[in-house]
Design a protein around this motif. Structure first.
Motif, PDB file in Angstrom:
ATOM      1  N   LEU A   1      66.168   8.046  52.030  1.00 19.84           N
ATOM      2  CA  LEU A   1      66.899   6.841  52.409  1.00 19.84           C
ATOM      3  C   LEU A   1      65.962   5.669  52.690  1.00 19.84           C
ATOM      4  O   LEU A   1      66.423   4.609  53.098  1.00 19.84           O
ATOM      5  CB  LEU A   1      67.788   7.114  53.628  1.00 19.84           C
ATOM      6  N   ARG A   2      64.668   5.874  52.459  1.00 20.78           N
ATOM      7  CA  ARG A   2      63.776   4.722  52.541  1.00 20.78           C
ATOM      8  C   ARG A   2      64.002   3.830  51.329  1.00 20.78           C
ATOM      9  O   ARG A   2      64.290   4.317  50.237  1.00 20.78           O
ATOM     10  CB  ARG A   2      62.318   5.179  52.563  1.00 20.78           C
ATOM     11  N   LYS A   3      63.843   2.562  51.538  1.00 18.24           N
ATOM     12  CA  LYS A   3      64.155   1.633  50.453  1.00 18.24           C
ATOM     13  C   LYS A   3      63.128   1.721  49.323  1.00 18.24           C
ATOM     14  O   LYS A   3      63.404   1.318  48.207  1.00 18.24           O
ATOM     15  CB  LYS A   3      64.219   0.196  50.997  1.00 18.24           C
ATOM     16  N   ASP A   4      61.936   2.228  49.620  1.00 20.40           N
ATOM     17  CA  ASP A   4      60.920   2.330  48.567  1.00 20.40           C
ATOM     18  C   ASP A   4      60.822   3.754  48.023  1.00 20.40           C
ATOM     19  O   ASP A   4      59.829   4.116  47.428  1.00 20.40           O
ATOM     20  CB  ASP A   4      59.556   1.898  49.119  1.00 20.40           C
ATOM     21  N   TYR A   5      61.849   4.540  48.214  1.00 17.58           N
ATOM     22  CA  TYR A   5      61.774   5.950  47.820  1.00 17.58           C
ATOM     23  C   TYR A   5      61.704   6.087  46.305  1.00 17.58           C
ATOM     24  O   TYR A   5      62.466   5.465  45.571  1.00 17.58           O
ATOM     25  CB  TYR A   5      63.007   6.698  48.347  1.00 17.58           C
ATOM     26  N   ILE A   6      60.783   6.902  45.853  1.00 19.07           N
ATOM     27  CA  ILE A   6      60.691   7.249  44.432  1.00 19.07           C
ATOM     28  C   ILE A   6      60.906   8.749  44.348  1.00 19.07           C
ATOM     29  O   ILE A   6      60.238   9.516  45.027  1.00 19.07           O
ATOM     30  CB  ILE A   6      59.302   6.917  43.852  1.00 19.07           C
ATOM     31  N   ALA A   7      61.802   9.145  43.472  1.00 18.05           N
ATOM     32  CA  ALA A   7      62.046  10.578  43.321  1.00 18.05           C
ATOM     33  C   ALA A   7      60.895  11.211  42.562  1.00 18.05           C
ATOM     34  O   ALA A   7      60.280  10.594  41.710  1.00 18.05           O
ATOM     35  CB  ALA A   7      63.350  10.805  42.562  1.00 18.05           C
ATOM     36  N   ALA A   8      60.609  12.461  42.894  1.00 14.22           N
ATOM     37  CA  ALA A   8      59.661  13.226  42.083  1.00 14.22           C
ATOM     38  C   ALA A   8      60.392  13.638  40.806  1.00 14.22           C
ATOM     39  O   ALA A   8      61.626  13.676  40.753  1.00 14.22           O
ATOM     40  CB  ALA A   8      59.196  14.442  42.857  1.00 14.22           C
ATOM     41  N   GLU A   9      59.639  13.937  39.760  1.00 13.93           N
ATOM     42  CA  GLU A   9      60.314  14.281  38.510  1.00 13.93           C
ATOM     43  C   GLU A   9      60.908  15.686  38.612  1.00 13.93           C
ATOM     44  O   GLU A   9      61.999  15.949  38.125  1.00 13.93           O
ATOM     45  CB  GLU A   9      59.338  14.188  37.337  1.00 13.93           C
ATOM     46  N   TYR A  10      60.137  16.567  39.239  1.00 11.86           N
ATOM     47  CA  TYR A  10      60.593  17.947  39.344  1.00 11.86           C
ATOM     48  C   TYR A  10      60.560  18.397  40.783  1.00 11.86           C
ATOM     49  O   TYR A  10      59.703  17.977  41.564  1.00 11.86           O
ATOM     50  CB  TYR A  10      59.681  18.881  38.528  1.00 11.86           C
ATOM     51  N   TYR A  11      61.473  19.261  41.144  1.00  8.10           N
ATOM     52  CA  TYR A  11      61.368  19.998  42.394  1.00  8.10           C
ATOM     53  C   TYR A  11      61.364  21.472  42.035  1.00  8.10           C
ATOM     54  O   TYR A  11      62.361  22.004  41.555  1.00  8.10           O
ATOM     55  CB  TYR A  11      62.534  19.668  43.330  1.00  8.10           C
ATOM     56  N   LYS A  12      60.227  22.130  42.223  1.00  8.01           N
ATOM     57  CA  LYS A  12      60.074  23.548  41.895  1.00  8.01           C
ATOM     58  C   LYS A  12      60.555  23.847  40.481  1.00  8.01           C
ATOM     59  O   LYS A  12      61.314  24.792  40.241  1.00  8.01           O
ATOM     60  CB  LYS A  12      60.846  24.412  42.899  1.00  8.01           C
ATOM     61  N   GLY A  13      60.163  22.998  39.546  1.00 15.69           N
ATOM     62  CA  GLY A  13      60.532  23.261  38.172  1.00 15.69           C
ATOM     63  C   GLY A  13      61.929  22.822  37.795  1.00 15.69           C
ATOM     64  O   GLY A  13      62.336  22.956  36.646  1.00 15.69           O
ATOM     65  N   ILE A  14      62.699  22.324  38.778  1.00 15.57           N
ATOM     66  CA  ILE A  14      64.043  21.838  38.465  1.00 15.57           C
ATOM     67  C   ILE A  14      63.952  20.339  38.267  1.00 15.57           C
ATOM     68  O   ILE A  14      63.436  19.625  39.129  1.00 15.57           O
ATOM     69  CB  ILE A  14      65.019  22.147  39.611  1.00 15.57           C
ATOM     70  N   LYS A  15      64.450  19.866  37.159  1.00 11.25           N
ATOM     71  CA  LYS A  15      64.372  18.429  36.890  1.00 11.25           C
ATOM     72  C   LYS A  15      65.302  17.695  37.840  1.00 11.25           C
ATOM     73  O   LYS A  15      66.472  18.076  38.010  1.00 11.25           O
ATOM     74  CB  LYS A  15      64.778  18.165  35.444  1.00 11.25           C
ATOM     75  N   ILE A  16      64.774  16.672  38.534  1.00 13.15           N
ATOM     76  CA  ILE A  16      65.593  15.938  39.494  1.00 13.15           C
ATOM     77  C   ILE A  16      66.231  14.735  38.814  1.00 13.15           C
ATOM     78  O   ILE A  16      67.411  14.470  38.950  1.00 13.15           O
ATOM     79  CB  ILE A  16      64.747  15.446  40.679  1.00 13.15           C
TER      80      ILE A  16
ATOM     81  N   GLU B   1      59.345  -0.828  31.308  1.00 14.44           N
ATOM     82  CA  GLU B   1      60.309  -0.107  32.135  1.00 14.44           C
ATOM     83  C   GLU B   1      59.962   1.357  32.283  1.00 14.44           C
ATOM     84  O   GLU B   1      60.802   2.177  32.585  1.00 14.44           O
ATOM     85  CB  GLU B   1      61.721  -0.239  31.529  1.00 14.44           C
ATOM     86  N   LYS B   2      58.720   1.659  32.033  1.00 16.57           N
ATOM     87  CA  LYS B   2      58.309   3.052  32.145  1.00 16.57           C
ATOM     88  C   LYS B   2      58.524   3.542  33.583  1.00 16.57           C
ATOM     89  O   LYS B   2      58.240   2.834  34.550  1.00 16.57           O
ATOM     90  CB  LYS B   2      56.823   3.177  31.770  1.00 16.57           C
ATOM     91  N   ILE B   3      59.061   4.738  33.671  1.00 16.35           N
ATOM     92  CA  ILE B   3      59.414   5.240  34.995  1.00 16.35           C
ATOM     93  C   ILE B   3      58.201   5.895  35.635  1.00 16.35           C
ATOM     94  O   ILE B   3      57.516   6.706  35.027  1.00 16.35           O
ATOM     95  CB  ILE B   3      60.568   6.245  34.886  1.00 16.35           C
ATOM     96  N   THR B   4      57.947   5.513  36.849  1.00 15.50           N
ATOM     97  CA  THR B   4      56.871   6.190  37.579  1.00 15.50           C
ATOM     98  C   THR B   4      57.494   7.174  38.553  1.00 15.50           C
ATOM     99  O   THR B   4      58.531   6.908  39.136  1.00 15.50           O
ATOM    100  CB  THR B   4      56.041   5.173  38.374  1.00 15.50           C
ATOM    101  N   TYR B   5      56.845   8.283  38.666  1.00 14.28           N
ATOM    102  CA  TYR B   5      57.357   9.306  39.577  1.00 14.28           C
ATOM    103  C   TYR B   5      56.404   9.482  40.730  1.00 14.28           C
ATOM    104  O   TYR B   5      55.229   9.133  40.670  1.00 14.28           O
ATOM    105  CB  TYR B   5      57.557  10.633  38.839  1.00 14.28           C
ATOM    106  N   LYS B   6      56.944  10.079  41.728  1.00 14.57           N
ATOM    107  CA  LYS B   6      56.181  10.306  42.941  1.00 14.57           C
ATOM    108  C   LYS B   6      55.072  11.328  42.671  1.00 14.57           C
ATOM    109  O   LYS B   6      55.278  12.308  41.969  1.00 14.57           O
ATOM    110  CB  LYS B   6      57.140  10.858  43.980  1.00 14.57           C
ATOM    111  N   THR B   7      53.925  11.044  43.226  1.00 12.80           N
ATOM    112  CA  THR B   7      52.837  12.014  43.094  1.00 12.80           C
ATOM    113  C   THR B   7      52.855  12.932  44.316  1.00 12.80           C
ATOM    114  O   THR B   7      53.184  12.497  45.419  1.00 12.80           O
ATOM    115  CB  THR B   7      51.482  11.306  43.015  1.00 12.80           C
ATOM    116  N   PRO B   8      52.518  14.198  44.130  1.00  8.70           N
ATOM    117  CA  PRO B   8      52.536  15.124  45.262  1.00  8.70           C
ATOM    118  C   PRO B   8      51.534  14.703  46.323  1.00  8.70           C
ATOM    119  O   PRO B   8      50.521  14.069  46.028  1.00  8.70           O
ATOM    120  CB  PRO B   8      52.129  16.454  44.651  1.00  8.70           C
ATOM    121  N   PHE B   9      51.812  15.029  47.537  1.00  4.88           N
ATOM    122  CA  PHE B   9      50.877  14.693  48.606  1.00  4.88           C
ATOM    123  C   PHE B   9      50.921  15.781  49.666  1.00  4.88           C
ATOM    124  O   PHE B   9      51.848  16.592  49.721  1.00  4.88           O
ATOM    125  CB  PHE B   9      51.209  13.322  49.198  1.00  4.88           C
TER     126      PHE B   9
END
Lengths: 346, 582
Positions: B149-164, B175-183
């Motif tokens: 719910l943060r306004k700058d939230y970027i979804a990760a592409e995958y969660y445990k191998g499941i495409k989000i 318009e290339k989509i950037t995804y969240k990097t793990p941290f």
């Protein structure tokens, strides 16, 4: 024993076996139809006219379903559990007198597989064995819900066997015999010596205790805690599938049939029916007696189902309280009262 | 006590710097409290005999946007004895570094409700509550990355191998989509998770850890209860939810007020009408058109809401019967509920998720003949209810299973934010239809049933169950009154148009507004933040589901009970997972 006698016995065993299975099968159908009646529904009506082929469809489904044995289950005992349950359920019918002797061509054919002189003890032995099927199955599943169900089944059956035995002792004081054939014979007709001849009129409290215990022994509602769906998912048969599950469910219905037969024999005159002395053909009396017994059995089975679809379930500790603090004292009081009555009024 | 008097009281008690500002522009004035003092202020407001703010309605974590770099927490407090409400706000500056979350002191020791609400704020907005006893994620998986719910939230592409994410393919390289990097999260924020895992590991050695759910017949949905048991005795119960989380609040941030109504239906899907009714009333008040709604529309809204309340209570009663082991009442309840569903389908076109009540009006007028059929239903249903009572309510086994089980004392109920039949079962006559008197409820005559301990102790499972049975009767009474009005002075006229008052654009003034209404499970609240005068889309919406708060009390009242009682207790709470997880 002559060969022909042996053949007759084998035929009788097979007939009784088949009848118990068919009755158990159609009890499942009856249960669903009766439940539907209580619940303002239609019930099964797809397989055959009025759904009467539903039990066959269910049986076929059970056989064809995938058979799953969990990796962590104890393989051998996992199979022994349901086998034992169905075995003990089936052998109880051996001592029940289904009717008076038939006479065909001068040969007397008893409608009882064996009239051992400790028939009641035999029934008790079989009933006690019945819990092993549930315990072994529940333990071998290696599942916490199954284990809880098995523990509940074990403690429930042990507790209720005691009051069941005590309620029978009062009956034995009246009848003076352990043989089921003899007990059935004593209740001849409906009225004898100025009183009802059926034992239920001589042992009303004993009968009440016995039927409550019969509900507990067959794990029927309101005592269906071992498999109680809402707490333990499936109880002792949570991990079972296909025909092994079918055996457990089937054993319950056979047990219900056998315990109805035992109750009818012990307390409701067995194959005896009112005005049976007015009929002079012994064979006709024997056949009508079988019909009468089955009518009584079906009444009991209906009662089992009626209770199941009406009452909620007890809690585990309430079940134990009822067994130990209410039923056992009542059963002992019943013995004392029976003794007093027999001493002073006979 | 007025807003200013409360302010004076706080200034006198804590000095001048405790209040750093106030907001008076909206419908509900708010006090901005110094962040460090929020716990003390809440404690003072709760315990001061002249305020007694004993109920925390809602606690919302807010991200005020990427320009502001400011996070806030908003507290809505209610004083049940004095019928007062107040809004408190705190805010923290933060540069959105995931290793250093904005920190706010916890108030979980003041209001037990705050425990789960703070976990939710931590989970979804990423606000760290200092001193919280068990700050784990609550709706999302424990290893989720980021705060949605943060306004700058970027979804990760995958969660445990499941495409989000399934974005629309674009050929434009810009318009290339950037995804969240793990941290790697700051170890400070995973302490609670480690404590919990250690507790389960320790318990597995001595006691039995029993997972009840998410696939269990009696958890009424996908709730997972982790029980630490000693044989049949439950030592501790740890609920896990989020299996049905459908991002209601995230959706509401990107849809207009009107478009969100179907999503409110899906919160408490057993009483969709009351959900939509509350949402629509909240928006209408923000727009200032709540007084212009024709009476016929208001009566129809109340009529369908009460019908829906009956059907929701019928499920509660019926499934409770199943939980206790009585199967037949369940099917009787479903048989009667079917009539209600049929009628509501006739009116709205849908059996469960109606989207019938719209901002400023209705989807359509009642179909011709609805009133007559509804009256027929009422006449049919009353004897059925008596029959149900004979079978279940007065059954001795049922009473011995529910009376004196799961006793919820009134103070605990209030502290955990329980509302609705759960709170009334504990003996408090508290119904927002009476207290707030919204819509046309002040014109209607009905009683508020409460638990009296008739079969055991006040606040036991039987009382909660009985309150629902009594509420069905009261709802029938309300329905009869609505029908009387709808068939006489508010009769349908040929030129009546339920869409006549629909606003062209739903653009409220910039404001914060918390609206609450009595859903079938309890206080259903929506907290709207609208900050763009030209937009139809809210900046932030927080939904306060009654089930969420009612469920939070379960761990507190299941210590030392038997497994069968756990089922009896959670059944008597009557929650809907759609509303718990939203």
């Amino acid at each position: 024993m002559e060969l022909i006698d042996l053949l007759i016995k084998i035929a009788l065993i097979i007939v009784i076996f088949v009848i118990s299975l068919v009755v158990a099968m159609y009890s499942t159908y009856a249960e669903r139809k009766i439940a539907a009646f209580f619940q303002d529904r239609v019930g099964p009506n797809r397989a055959g006219p009025w759904g009467i082929l539903q039990p066959l469809a269910d049986g076929g489904k059970m056989f064809l379903k995938e058979e799953i044995i969990p990796t962590n289950a104890t393989g051998f005992l996992f199979i022994v559990g349901p086998s034992l349950a169905i075995l003990t359920a089936c052998i109880g019918s051996a001592v029940i007198p289904w009717g008076q002797n038939l006479e065909i061509g001068g040969r007397v054919i008893p409608l009882q597989v064996t009239d051992i002189n400790v028939g009641i003890l035999y029934i008790f032995g079989v009933v006690s064995l019945g819990v092993y099927g549930i315990m072994i199955g529940g333990w071998a599943s290696n599942n916490k819900y199954s284990l809880l169900g098995a523990i509940r089944a074990a403690s429930q059956n042990i507790s209720y066997e005691i009051s069941m035995g005590l309620s029978i002792i009062a009956l034995l004081m009246v009848t003076g015999t352990l043989s089921l054939g003899e007990i059935a014979k004593q209740q001849h007709g409906f009225w004898a010596d100025g009183y009802f001849s059926w034992n239920v009129f001589k042992q009303p409290l004993g009968f009440l205790l016995f039927i409550v215990c019969a509900f507990a022994e067959t794990n029927r509602s309101p005592f269906d805690l071992p498999e109680c769906e809402t707490e333990l998912v499936g109880g002792y048969h949570t991990e079972y599938s296909s025909m092994k599950l079918g055996f457990y469910l089937f054993a319950e219905y056979i047990n219900m049939f056998i315990s109805s037969a035992v109750m009818a024999t012990l307390y409701f005159g067995g194959y005896n029916f009112p005005f049976m002395d007015l009929i002079h053909s012994p064979n006709l009396v024997a056949i009508l007696g079988v019909v009468a017994l089955f009518i009584k059995i079906f009444m009991f089975i209906f009662f089992f189902m009626w209770v199941r679809w009406t009452l909620p379930r007890f809690r585990y500790d309430q079940l134990m309280d009822l067994g130990w603090k209410t039923l056992i004292p009542l059963a002992i009081a019943n013995i004392v009262l029976t003794g007093i009555f027999m001493t002073f009024f006979k | 006590m007025s807003f200013d008097e409360i302010k004076e009281l706080l200034l006198a008690r804590f000095g001048n710097d405790v209040i750093i500002g106030e907001e008076r522009n909206g419908l509900q004035p708010a006090l901005l409290i110094r962040t460090e003092s929020i716990a003390d202020v809440c404690l003072e407001l709760r315990d001061n005999p002249s305020t007694y703010f004993d109920l925390l309605n809602c606690l919302s974590g807010i991200d005020y946007g990427t320009e502001a770099n400011k996070f806030g927490v908003v507290y809505h407090l209610t004083s049940i004895p004095y019928h007062l409400s107040i809004t408190l706000k705190v805010s923290v500056e933060n540069n959105r570094d995931e290793l250093h979350l904005p920190a706010v002191p916890t108030i979980a020791h003041v209001y037990a409700t705050a425990d789960w609400h703070e976990r939710e704020a931590y989970d979804l907005v990423g606000i760290y509550f200092e001193g919280h006893p068990d700050l784990r994620r609550i709706l999302l998986p424990d290893d989720w990355e980021g705060y949605p719910l943060r306004k700058d939230y970027i979804a990760a592409e995958y969660y445990k191998g499941i495409k989000i994410d399934y974005p629309v393919e674009s050929n434009n390289p810009a318009e290339k989509i950037t995804y969240k990097t793990p941290f790697q999260p700051n170890p400070k924020y995973t302490e609670a998770l480690k404590r919990y895992e250690q507790k389960i590991a320790d318990a597995a050695v001595e006691d039995m850890v029993l997972n009840m759910g998410p696939q269990h017949p009696s958890t009424h949905g996908v709730l997972r209860l982790e029980l630490i048991t000693d044989g049949e005795i439950v030592k501790e119960l740890i609920p896990h939810m989020g299996y049905l989380h459908r991002c209601f609040e995230k959706h509401a941030e990107s849809l207009t007020y009107q478009q969100t109504i179907p999503f409110t239906d899906r919160m408490d899907y057993l009483s969709s009408m009351t959900n939509a009714h509350a949402w629509v009333m909240g928006v209408e008040r923000m727009l200032g058109i709540d007084q212009d709604i024709p009476k016929r529309i208001e009566y129809i809204r109340v009529l369908v809401s009460e019908l829906n309340r009956i059907s929701s209570h019928l499920i509660a009663i019926g499934t409770y019967g199943i939980d206790i082991g009585a199967f037949t009442p369940f099917l009787w309840c479903f048989r009667d509920r079917e009539h209600i569903m049929g009628m509501l389908e006739w009116a709205s076109g849908s059996r469960m998720l109606y989207n019938y009540i719209w901002v400023g009006g209705l989807f359509y007028d009642l179909p011709v003949g609805f009133e007559e059929r509804c009256r027929e239903f009422v006449d049919y249903f009353k004897p059925k209810m008596a029959e149900l009572n004979q079978l279940l309510t007065d059954n001795q086994i049922f009473i011995s299973r529910t009376a004196n089980v799961g006793i919820l004392p009134l103070d605990v109920a209030i502290n955990y934010g329980c509302t609705g039949p759960v709170l009334r079962g504990s003996g408090l006559r508290y119904d927002l239809r009476r207290i707030d008197g919204y819509s046309v409820y002040p014109e209607l005559d009905f009683e508020v049933p409460i638990g009296k301990g008739a079969m055991g102790t006040t606040g036991d499972c039987w009382d909660r169950y009985k309150v629902r049975v009594d509420e069905i009767e009261q709802s029938l009474y309300i329905i009869e009154q609505c029908l009387d009005r709808l068939q006489k002075e508010l009769k349908r006229t040929p030129d009546f148009d339920p869409r006549a008052k629909l606003p062209r654009k739903l653009t409220p003034k910039a404001q914060d507004y918390y609206f609450r209404a009595e859903g079938s499970k309890g206080e259903l609240g929506y907290y709207f933040i609208h900050n763009n005068e030209r937009s139809e889309v809210p900046f932030r919406v927080k939904a306060r589901g009654p089930s969420y708060n009612n469920l939070s009390v379960v761990p507190a009242i299941t210590k030392g009970v038997m497994i069968a009682d756990v089922i009896a207790i959670i059944g008597s709470i009557d929650f809907v997972l759609g509303e718990v997880d939203r």
